[in-house]
Design an enzyme around this catalytic site. Structure first.
Site, PDB file in Angstrom:
ATOM      1  N   LYS A 275      10.627   3.609   2.888  1.00 25.43           N
ATOM      2  CA  LYS A 275      10.527   5.042   2.619  1.00 25.43           C
ATOM      3  C   LYS A 275      11.365   5.421   1.409  1.00 25.43           C
ATOM      4  O   LYS A 275      12.476   4.912   1.229  1.00 25.43           O
ATOM      5  CB  LYS A 275      10.975   5.835   3.844  1.00 25.43           C
ATOM      6  CG  LYS A 275      10.032   5.639   5.017  1.00 25.43           C
ATOM      7  CD  LYS A 275      10.048   6.829   5.936  1.00 25.43           C
ATOM      8  CE  LYS A 275       9.095   6.616   7.088  1.00 25.43           C
ATOM      9  NZ  LYS A 275       9.126   7.689   8.058  1.00 25.43           N
TER      10      LYS A 275
ATOM     11  N   CYS B 191       7.502  48.037 -13.791  1.00 22.75           N
ATOM     12  CA  CYS B 191       6.855  49.337 -14.049  1.00 22.75           C
ATOM     13  C   CYS B 191       7.526  50.486 -13.306  1.00 22.75           C
ATOM     14  O   CYS B 191       7.065  51.615 -13.378  1.00 22.75           O
ATOM     15  CB  CYS B 191       5.373  49.270 -13.701  1.00 22.75           C
ATOM     16  SG  CYS B 191       5.063  49.282 -11.924  1.00 22.75           S
TER      17      CYS B 191
ATOM     18  N   ASP C 197       1.105  10.507   3.551  1.00 20.63           N
ATOM     19  CA  ASP C 197       1.821  11.391   4.467  1.00 20.63           C
ATOM     20  C   ASP C 197       0.858  12.428   5.024  1.00 20.63           C
ATOM     21  O   ASP C 197       0.604  13.452   4.407  1.00 20.63           O
ATOM     22  CB  ASP C 197       2.970  12.060   3.699  1.00 20.63           C
ATOM     23  CG  ASP C 197       4.069  12.496   4.637  1.00 20.63           C
ATOM     24  OD1 ASP C 197       3.999  12.151   5.834  1.00 20.63           O
ATOM     25  OD2 ASP C 197       4.993  13.185   4.172  1.00 20.63           O
TER      26      ASP C 197
ATOM     27  N   GLU D  97       0.853  -1.189   0.000  1.00 18.11           N
ATOM     28  CA  GLU D  97       0.000   0.000   0.000  1.00 18.11           C
ATOM     29  C   GLU D  97       0.886   1.235   0.000  1.00 18.11           C
ATOM     30  O   GLU D  97       2.046   1.165   0.370  1.00 18.11           O
ATOM     31  CB  GLU D  97      -0.847   0.042   1.284  1.00 18.11           C
ATOM     32  CG  GLU D  97      -1.787  -1.115   1.435  1.00 18.11           C
ATOM     33  CD  GLU D  97      -2.321  -1.220   2.860  1.00 18.11           C
ATOM     34  OE1 GLU D  97      -2.489  -0.181   3.523  1.00 18.11           O
ATOM     35  OE2 GLU D  97      -2.546  -2.351   3.299  1.00 18.11           O
TER      36      GLU D  97
ATOM     37  N   TYR E  20      -6.730   2.635   5.839  1.00 20.65           N
ATOM     38  CA  TYR E  20      -5.805   1.543   5.561  1.00 20.65           C
ATOM     39  C   TYR E  20      -5.884   0.364   6.521  1.00 20.65           C
ATOM     40  O   TYR E  20      -5.177  -0.616   6.324  1.00 20.65           O
ATOM     41  CB  TYR E  20      -4.365   2.063   5.493  1.00 20.65           C
ATOM     42  CG  TYR E  20      -3.912   2.790   6.747  1.00 20.65           C
ATOM     43  CD1 TYR E  20      -3.745   4.151   6.734  1.00 20.65           C
ATOM     44  CD2 TYR E  20      -3.673   2.097   7.915  1.00 20.65           C
ATOM     45  CE1 TYR E  20      -3.346   4.821   7.876  1.00 20.65           C
ATOM     46  CE2 TYR E  20      -3.277   2.747   9.059  1.00 20.65           C
ATOM     47  CZ  TYR E  20      -3.107   4.116   9.029  1.00 20.65           C
ATOM     48  OH  TYR E  20      -2.731   4.775  10.153  1.00 20.65           O
TER      49      TYR E  20
ATOM     50  N   CYS F 111       0.804  48.189 -14.210  1.00 20.18           N
ATOM     51  CA  CYS F 111       1.959  47.288 -14.136  1.00 20.18           C
ATOM     52  C   CYS F 111       1.681  46.050 -15.001  1.00 20.18           C
ATOM     53  O   CYS F 111       0.744  45.292 -14.710  1.00 20.18           O
ATOM     54  CB  CYS F 111       2.179  46.909 -12.675  1.00 20.18           C
ATOM     55  SG  CYS F 111       3.601  45.864 -12.404  1.00 20.18           S
TER      56      CYS F 111
ATOM     57  N   LYS G 247       2.138   4.755   1.488  1.00 17.60           N
ATOM     58  CA  LYS G 247       2.217   5.326   2.830  1.00 17.60           C
ATOM     59  C   LYS G 247       1.859   6.803   2.721  1.00 17.60           C
ATOM     60  O   LYS G 247       2.673   7.631   2.333  1.00 17.60           O
ATOM     61  CB  LYS G 247       3.621   5.154   3.409  1.00 17.60           C
ATOM     62  CG  LYS G 247       3.723   5.544   4.866  1.00 17.60           C
ATOM     63  CD  LYS G 247       5.064   5.115   5.447  1.00 17.60           C
ATOM     64  CE  LYS G 247       5.126   5.321   6.952  1.00 17.60           C
ATOM     65  NZ  LYS G 247       4.998   6.710   7.361  1.00 17.60           N
TER      66      LYS G 247
ATOM     67  N   CYS H 143       9.588  48.258  -8.498  1.00 21.92           N
ATOM     68  CA  CYS H 143       9.111  47.204  -9.377  1.00 21.92           C
ATOM     69  C   CYS H 143       9.934  47.208 -10.655  1.00 21.92           C
ATOM     70  O   CYS H 143      10.096  48.246 -11.293  1.00 21.92           O
ATOM     71  CB  CYS H 143       7.632  47.437  -9.697  1.00 21.92           C
ATOM     72  SG  CYS H 143       6.969  46.244 -10.864  1.00 21.92           S
TER      73      CYS H 143
ATOM     74  N   CYS I 155       3.739  45.930  -5.419  1.00 19.57           N
ATOM     75  CA  CYS I 155       3.711  47.007  -6.391  1.00 19.57           C
ATOM     76  C   CYS I 155       2.261  47.463  -6.440  1.00 19.57           C
ATOM     77  O   CYS I 155       1.367  46.685  -6.724  1.00 19.57           O
ATOM     78  CB  CYS I 155       4.171  46.508  -7.759  1.00 19.57           C
ATOM     79  SG  CYS I 155       3.807  47.690  -9.073  1.00 19.57           S
TER      80      CYS I 155
HETATM   81  P1  AMP Z   1       5.684   6.423  11.146  1.00 21.66           P
HETATM   82  O1  AMP Z   1       4.853   7.649  11.484  1.00 21.66           O
HETATM   83  O2  AMP Z   1       6.797   6.724  10.208  1.00 21.66           O
HETATM   84  O3  AMP Z   1       6.027   5.619  12.353  1.00 21.66           O
HETATM   85  O4  AMP Z   1       4.732   5.500  10.284  1.00 21.66           O
HETATM   86  C1  AMP Z   1       3.568   4.961  10.823  1.00 21.66           C
HETATM   87  C2  AMP Z   1       2.387   5.727  10.316  1.00 21.66           C
HETATM   88  O5  AMP Z   1       2.244   5.601   8.910  1.00 21.66           O
HETATM   89  C3  AMP Z   1       1.112   5.179  10.816  1.00 21.66           C
HETATM   90  O6  AMP Z   1       0.797   5.668  12.099  1.00 21.66           O
HETATM   91  C4  AMP Z   1       0.116   5.687   9.820  1.00 21.66           C
HETATM   92  O7  AMP Z   1      -0.402   6.911  10.249  1.00 21.66           O
HETATM   93  C5  AMP Z   1       0.932   5.978   8.601  1.00 21.66           C
HETATM   94  N1  AMP Z   1       0.451   5.284   7.395  1.00 21.66           N
HETATM   95  C6  AMP Z   1       0.249   5.891   6.201  1.00 21.66           C
HETATM   96  N2  AMP Z   1      -0.192   5.040   5.276  1.00 21.66           N
HETATM   97  C7  AMP Z   1      -0.284   3.832   5.884  1.00 21.66           C
HETATM   98  C8  AMP Z   1      -0.695   2.540   5.434  1.00 21.66           C
HETATM   99  N3  AMP Z   1      -1.066   2.320   4.156  1.00 21.66           N
HETATM  100  N4  AMP Z   1      -0.679   1.543   6.329  1.00 21.66           N
HETATM  101  C9  AMP Z   1      -0.282   1.751   7.610  1.00 21.66           C
HETATM  102  N5  AMP Z   1       0.112   2.944   8.077  1.00 21.66           N
HETATM  103  C10 AMP Z   1       0.118   3.977   7.236  1.00 21.66           C
HETATM  104 ZN    ZN Z   2       4.835  47.101 -11.012  1.00 23.29          ZN
END
Ligand code: AMP
Ligand code: ZN
Length: 521
Positions: free
Chosen positions: A309, A406, A115, A111, A222, A427, A113, A403, A421
């Site tokens: 990662k 202009c 952010d 899956e 997830y 401008c 990850k 500027c 400006c």
């Molecule tokens: P870390 O914060 O680096 O320890 O990574 C763990 C966190 O990754 C988990 O707490 C989730 O919030 C996040 N995460 C994002 N996508 C996934 C996924 N597909 N499966 C599990 N955890 C995930």
């Molecule tokens: Zn200008």
């Protein structure tokens, strides 16, 4: 009795339309009709407060304020994930799993990850109960009110769901939405946010849920947790969660071998830039729940999963000069010109510097060695300077006082981060920028006219303001280079058609400072 039935019907219909719009991306009614239904529900609820429902679709607009978030204990702790940047370590992990499972067969789910900020949601009898942040893994904050404003979190479930269960996911802010928020902030003279992840987790902790409602956050799921869920594998869990009405991205796969896992890593390492949100890697999980239980947990993380990662995308190069861009509202943005450098597959020559304060914060000089990073934005940014590499002939950056387009004097008013400006009507980049904004998709959406043609028309004196658009005649446009009969005709047609757009789009198109899409509506 009849009123109660009417209210329930409206609620059910609105939940369904929310699902069609935000989960399926396939609305069956217009935004206008949706708003009308919502309005009539609000009216009923106001008139009959005894039928209050904390999970009514009317709760999505927010309004509730949480002064102090309640701390709650997670029924099942929220673990972190072991992580690695190397494929050798991944192979070692697979060997440990093999040993742990006594050489039974097993397969993986792979899956993305996501952010963002992790969240644990509880549902009982198909209804949203609450949502708690990860916190320290044992206890987190109850941010339910804020979560209800997120349309991809269902308040009522569909299909055949367990009576009681928890579901885990990540609250993310898609990159496009993040950029819109930052544009607004820059316009208001506020410091832009650093990245989508911090903005997403910051949003969950806002006290005023109506502010959260304004942010286009999404919840990507997830994992599910609970007892007697009738689910044998992770892959099945993802499928079921989707059936119950959750947003589960389509990019998870089942892999039978480590080679297939590597293919997935290769693919997303290359293509992650095409996703609407940020990911920082891939999570590989042992698919069968029974095998997950067999493997268990360390003090911190499950043994049955690992995060791979991606290398953070940074490069080091030299700053050669700074140029200054004038936005359509007159805001000046300094832009770093760099010695070309390769960053995740593309050659970078420029990076955003935001404003004067940013230059000072970095203590940046021409000739400096700088680290550039690709964040959520398309334009990379300078995140640090290696001061040890500063050449003896480096010199300080003097922010321009006038500027360059202009020659007007720039102003920086108290509290503002940006220089402006103020020559708004004279401008050139401001004039062109305003027209380009006016015709853009979110404003008047003028077909047959693009940003480059606006420049061409401006340079030929045919467009000096938005109003001029409606004076364009095909005989004036035709003589321009690259203009054919057909394209001139389409342009005029497109401009005429824009007259049918709603007035709020026209007002939004005028680029009035502090007047964004929501305000105009
Ligand atoms: P870390 O914060 O680096 O320890 O990574 C763990 C966190 O990754 C988990 O707490 C989730 O919030 C996040 N995460 C994002 N996508 C996934 C996924 N597909 N499966 C599990 N955890 C995930
Ligand atoms: Zn200008």
């Amino acid at each position: 009795m009849e009123i109660k039935y009417k209210i329930e019907q409206l609620r059910a219909a609105l939940h369904e339309h929310n699902y069609n719009y935000y989960l399926l991306d396939a609305p069956t009614i217009s935004d206008f009709e949706f708003d009308q239904m919502l309005k009539s529900l609000v009216a009923f609820e106001n008139a009959y407060p005894n039928f209050y429902d904390p999970n009514s679709p009317t709760q999505r607009v927010g309004g509730g304020v949480t002064k102090n978030f309640k701390t709650l204990t997670h029924r099942f702790p929220m673990y972190s994930l072991a992580n690695t940047y190397s494929r050798e370590e991944l192979i070692k992990w697979v060997e440990r799993v093999e040993k742990g499972l006594g050489h039974e067969n097993f397969n993986f789910t792979c899956e993305l990850k996501y952010d963002g900020a992790s969240i644990n949601l509880t549902y009982e009898n198909g209804t949203f109960v609450n949502g708690i942040t990860r916190g320290d893994g044992t206890q987190g904050d109850d941010v339910s009110l804020n979560l209800k404003t997120i349309h991809t979190i269902p308040l009522k479930l569909k299909g055949d769901y367990p009576d009681l269960f928890e579901i885990r996911g990540e609250i993310v802010l898609p990159i496009a939405g993040f950029n819109v928020i930052n544009e607004e902030r820059i316009k208001l003279g506020e410091e832009p946010y650093m990245n989508p992840r911090n903005t997403a987790s910051g949003s969950l902790k806002l006290q005023d849920s109506s502010l959260v409602a304004k942010r286009p956050l999404e919840c990507l799921l997830y994992a599910i947790a609970g007892s007697n869920l009738g689910v044998a594998s992770q892959f099945e869990a993802l499928q079921k969660a989707k059936d119950w009405g959750f947003k589960v991205p389509n990019n998870a796969i089942l892999a039978n071998t480590i080679e297939e896992v590597f293919e997935y890593l290769d693919y997303w390492g290359k293509n992650k830039g095409d996703l609407p949100y940020e990911i920082d890697g891939v999570v590989i999980k042992i698919n069968q729940i029974s095998q997950q239980n067999e493997l268990g947990y360390t003090a911190k993380a499950p043994r049955w999963a690992i995060a791979y990662k991606f290398d953070s995308e940074q490069a080091i190069t030299k700053l050669t000069s700074v140029s200054y861009q004038v936005g359509r509202t007159g805001a000046i943005t300094p832009v770093a010109n760099l010695e070309p450098v390769l960053l995740s597959g593309t050659t970078i020559k420029r990076a955003s510097l935001h404003n004067e304060d940013q230059i000072e914060k970095l203590d940046l000089r021409i000739g400096d060695s700088v680290y550039v990073e690709k964040g959520g934005e398309i334009i990379p940014k300078i995140i640090a300077v290696d001061h040890t590499k500063r050449p003896s002939e480096s010199f300080k950056i003097k922010f321009i006082s006038h500027c360059q387009e202009c020659k007007s004097e720039l102003l920086k008013e108290g509290g503002e981060a940006h220089h402006y400006c103020k020559n708004h009507s004279g401008c050139p980049p401001q004039i062109v920028g305003k027209i380009q904004h006016f015709i853009s998709r979110k404003a008047m959406d003028v077909q047959g006219l693009g940003s480059e043609t606006v420049v061409l028309l401006y340079e030929n004196g045919l467009l000096t303001s938005i109003a001029d658009l409606y004076e364009l005649r095909s005989e004036n446009v035709l003589p321009l280079e690259r203009m054919a009969d057909k394209s001139a005709e389409n342009l005029i047609k497109g401009v005429l058609a824009s007259k049918e757009k709603s007035f709020s789009k026209a007002v939004f198109g005028l680029s009035i400072r502090d007047v964004g899409e929501t305000v105009t509506k």
